[in-house]
Design a protein around this motif. Structure first.
Motif, mmCIF file in Angstrom:
data_model
loop_
_atom_site.group_PDB
_atom_site.id
_atom_site.type_symbol
_atom_site.label_atom_id
_atom_site.label_comp_id
_atom_site.label_asym_id
_atom_site.label_seq_id
_atom_site.Cartn_x
_atom_site.Cartn_y
_atom_site.Cartn_z
ATOM 1 N N GLU A 138 -0.589 7.618 7.603
ATOM 2 C CA GLU A 138 0.349 8.405 6.795
ATOM 3 C C GLU A 138 1.473 8.977 7.658
ATOM 4 O O GLU A 138 2.634 8.984 7.258
ATOM 5 C CB GLU A 138 -0.389 9.526 6.061
ATOM 6 C CG GLU A 138 0.458 10.230 5.039
ATOM 7 C CD GLU A 138 -0.331 11.192 4.171
ATOM 8 O OE1 GLU A 138 0.191 11.578 3.112
ATOM 9 O OE2 GLU A 138 -1.459 11.567 4.553
ATOM 10 N N GLU B 122 -4.376 9.876 -0.038
ATOM 11 C CA GLU B 122 -5.280 8.744 -0.231
ATOM 12 C C GLU B 122 -4.451 7.477 -0.290
ATOM 13 O O GLU B 122 -3.337 7.478 -0.810
ATOM 14 C CB GLU B 122 -6.090 8.905 -1.524
ATOM 15 C CG GLU B 122 -7.048 10.069 -1.489
ATOM 16 C CD GLU B 122 -7.795 10.226 -2.808
ATOM 17 O OE1 GLU B 122 -7.276 9.777 -3.847
ATOM 18 O OE2 GLU B 122 -8.882 10.808 -2.791
ATOM 19 N N LEU B 123 -4.991 6.380 0.225
ATOM 20 C CA LEU B 123 -4.265 5.120 0.294
ATOM 21 C C LEU B 123 -4.675 4.221 -0.868
ATOM 22 O O LEU B 123 -5.865 4.027 -1.113
ATOM 23 C CB LEU B 123 -4.544 4.431 1.638
ATOM 24 C CG LEU B 123 -3.720 3.223 1.985
ATOM 25 C CD1 LEU B 123 -2.242 3.582 2.079
ATOM 26 C CD2 LEU B 123 -4.179 2.624 3.299
ATOM 27 N N LEU C 192 -6.528 7.294 8.181
ATOM 28 C CA LEU C 192 -5.601 7.588 7.095
ATOM 29 C C LEU C 192 -4.506 8.552 7.541
ATOM 30 O O LEU C 192 -3.330 8.349 7.229
ATOM 31 C CB LEU C 192 -6.346 8.167 5.892
ATOM 32 C CG LEU C 192 -7.155 7.180 5.062
ATOM 33 C CD1 LEU C 192 -7.973 7.917 4.014
ATOM 34 C CD2 LEU C 192 -6.261 6.167 4.409
ATOM 35 N N LYS D 156 -8.092 2.011 -4.946
ATOM 36 C CA LYS D 156 -8.174 2.907 -3.797
ATOM 37 C C LYS D 156 -8.758 2.173 -2.601
ATOM 38 O O LYS D 156 -9.722 1.412 -2.727
ATOM 39 C CB LYS D 156 -9.055 4.106 -4.146
ATOM 40 C CG LYS D 156 -9.145 5.141 -3.067
ATOM 41 C CD LYS D 156 -9.993 6.313 -3.535
ATOM 42 C CE LYS D 156 -10.155 7.310 -2.415
ATOM 43 N NZ LYS D 156 -10.993 8.439 -2.846
ATOM 44 N N CYS E 233 0.836 -1.194 0.000
ATOM 45 C CA CYS E 233 0.000 0.000 0.000
ATOM 46 C C CYS E 233 0.873 1.247 0.000
ATOM 47 O O CYS E 233 1.956 1.259 0.576
ATOM 48 C CB CYS E 233 -0.910 0.012 1.214
ATOM 49 S SG CYS E 233 -2.075 -1.352 1.247
ATOM 50 N N GLU E 234 0.355 2.300 -0.636
ATOM 51 C CA GLU E 234 1.122 3.526 -0.800
ATOM 52 C C GLU E 234 0.173 4.724 -0.767
ATOM 53 O O GLU E 234 -0.955 4.629 -1.259
ATOM 54 C CB GLU E 234 1.844 3.455 -2.139
ATOM 55 C CG GLU E 234 2.818 4.552 -2.412
ATOM 56 C CD GLU E 234 3.569 4.305 -3.710
ATOM 57 O OE1 GLU E 234 4.705 3.843 -3.641
ATOM 58 O OE2 GLU E 234 2.986 4.570 -4.779
ATOM 59 N N PHE E 235 0.647 5.830 -0.203
ATOM 60 C CA PHE E 235 -0.146 7.056 -0.174
ATOM 61 C C PHE E 235 0.124 7.894 -1.417
ATOM 62 O O PHE E 235 1.267 8.068 -1.817
ATOM 63 C CB PHE E 235 0.188 7.881 1.070
ATOM 64 C CG PHE E 235 -0.524 7.406 2.302
ATOM 65 C CD1 PHE E 235 -1.825 7.794 2.552
ATOM 66 C CD2 PHE E 235 0.099 6.558 3.191
ATOM 67 C CE1 PHE E 235 -2.494 7.357 3.673
ATOM 68 C CE2 PHE E 235 -0.546 6.101 4.313
ATOM 69 C CZ PHE E 235 -1.854 6.502 4.558
#
Length: 151
Positions: free
Chosen positions: A92, A54-55, A88, A80, A48-50
């Motif tokens: 983050e 948003e993730l 979130l 998404k 997973c990446e921001f």
């Protein structure tokens, strides 16, 4: 609606040490959810990446739906993840400040028929930690074998 789809990322438990787990919804196209309900998905190489607060889950493979027309989905597209804003922000902050990663551990369909992804805030294991995990697993297996023979 009884559905027993439960796709696990077995490699993640060996490669990472889980600190916290969360459950997130996934934004999917119609053909994607149909393929997942057939069990045609894999999360072994995903992470997973921001992007813009948003993730997104990246590298999650959902096979193309066999009964679809030319409007089928891309198997490796970014999807998404749907979570609460405060979760979130917390995730983050943890990822940016401490260098932790977010790994998908389980893809399942809940009792309402909605696809959910269990994700974990994780810290990568070193080689000696992996060896220790293998040693513990072997010792437990041997102990269970001895207990079985004793009874």
């Amino acid at each position: 609606m009884k559905n027993t789809i439960n796709i696990k990322n077995r490699k993640a438990k060996f490669e990472y040490e889980f600190l916290e787990t969360y459950v997130a919804g996934i934004k999917l196209a119609g053909t994607e959810i149909k393929a997942i309900r057939m069990g045609k998905a894999s999360i072994t190489e995903s992470f997973c990446e921001f992007q813009n607060h948003e993730l997104f889950v990246i590298n999650m493979h959902v096979e193309e739906y066999s009964h679809a027309t030319h409007f089928n989905h891309n198997p490796k597209s970014e999807r998404k993840l749907l979570m609460q804003k405060r979760e979130l922000k917390k995730l983050e902050k943890e990822v940016k400040n401490t260098g932790l990663t977010i790994i998908p551990t389980n893809l399942f369909i809940n009792d309402r028929g909605i696809a959910k992804l269990k994700i974990a805030l994780a810290k990568g294991k070193k080689l000696y930690d992996k060896r220790e995990t293998m040693k513990d697993r072997d010792n437990k297996r041997n102990l269970d074998r001895i207990k079985k023979d004793f009874n």
